[in-house]
Design a protein around this motif. Structure first.
Motif, short mmCIF file in Angstrom:
data_model
loop_
_atom_site.label_atom_id
_atom_site.label_comp_id
_atom_site.label_asym_id
_atom_site.label_seq_id
_atom_site.Cartn_x
_atom_site.Cartn_y
_atom_site.Cartn_z
N UNK A 1 0.79 -1.03 -0.21
CA UNK A 1 -0.44 0.32 -0.47
C UNK A 1 0.79 1.83 -0.78
N UNK A 2 0.36 2.68 -0.45
CA UNK A 2 0.50 3.75 -0.05
C UNK A 2 1.24 3.91 1.65
N UNK A 3 2.35 4.28 1.45
CA UNK A 3 3.30 4.93 2.47
C UNK A 3 2.07 5.66 3.02
N UNK A 4 1.25 6.50 3.06
CA UNK A 4 0.13 7.61 3.44
C UNK A 4 -1.13 6.37 4.20
N UNK A 5 -1.19 5.38 3.25
CA UNK A 5 -2.87 5.42 2.88
C UNK A 5 -2.09 4.21 4.38
N UNK A 6 -0.99 3.95 5.04
CA UNK A 6 -1.05 2.87 6.26
C UNK A 6 -0.77 3.09 7.43
#
Length: 221
Positions: A112-117
């Motif tokens: 997943x994208x880091x900001x999503x995580x």
């Protein structure tokens, strides 16, 4: 066996139940186009960074949509599902507590994208306990390529063989194995039929006593 000095978790399907939620998103995307989601397509998409997963969907059904269109549509659908269905995988809370008590450094490596995580993990107050999170958007080659776990080893200043990695899918487990980590497969209902050749063992869940024995940590009673 090398001494084990750090723990790295995959996120989707390992910490969070999102791998069970993503098929709901894919089902809705395809339903809107008069198509159906099959298990084979789900398996082909699982564990991959979103752009590659959507490219698999596009190729599978010969869709005219762009990756960007599908990604935005999925984000909107997923946001609604998260509000009612997001949860932790069985055994994570107890295992995580025992790992922290034993003073192991802990990190997350996710497609997943880091900001999503950061957002999703933050909902369960997990992020403050982590050394770092590496998202799929921060590496050139996503899982099953080993780059993300080699990057984690570099940040931890450890040999990959000193790092225990928990993965739920064939794609993610291959990345961990090829990086040379101490990879333990923890499939959920969504991935029990996956092949995990090269893993140390296939755990029943994160509550599997063998995990606690290998890390020499307290088994919750």
């Amino acid at each position: 066996m090398s001494e084990l000095n750090a723990v790295v978790f995959d996120m989707d399907g390992t910490i969070l139940n999102t791998e069970m939620l993503y098929p709901q998103v894919s089902t809705e995307i395809l339903r809107r186009r008069g198509l159906s989601l099959t298990k084979d397509l789900t398996d082909a998409m699982m564990g991959r960074p979103a752009p590659k997963a959507f490219q698999v969907m596009i190729d599978w059904h010969d869709l005219a949509d762009s990756i960007e269109t599908l990604h935005q549509e999925s984000e909107d659908i997923f946001a609604d599902i998260l509000e009612t269905s997001l949860g932790l995988m069985p055994g994570f809370t107890e295992l995580f507590k025992s790992i922290l008590e034993a003073k192991y450094p802990v990190a997350v490596c996710t497609s997943a994208r880091r900001d999503t995580a950061i957002d999703l993990l933050g909902r369960f107050n997990i992020t403050p306990e982590l050394q770092f999170v590496i998202g799929g958007d921060e590496v050139e080659h996503g899982k099953p390529h080993p780059e993300i776990y080699l990057a984690a080893a570099d940040r931890l200043e450890l040999s990959p063989s000193e790092i225990v990695v928990f993965e739920d899918s064939h794609t993610g487990c291959k990345a961990a194995i090829d990086a040379g980590t101490h990879a333990i497969a923890v499939p959920g209902d969504h991935s029990r039929e996956h092949l995990f050749d090269g893993a140390q063992f296939v755990a029943e869940s994160l509550h599997d006593q063998r995990i606690f024995e290998q890390l020499a940590i307290r088994f919750p009673t």
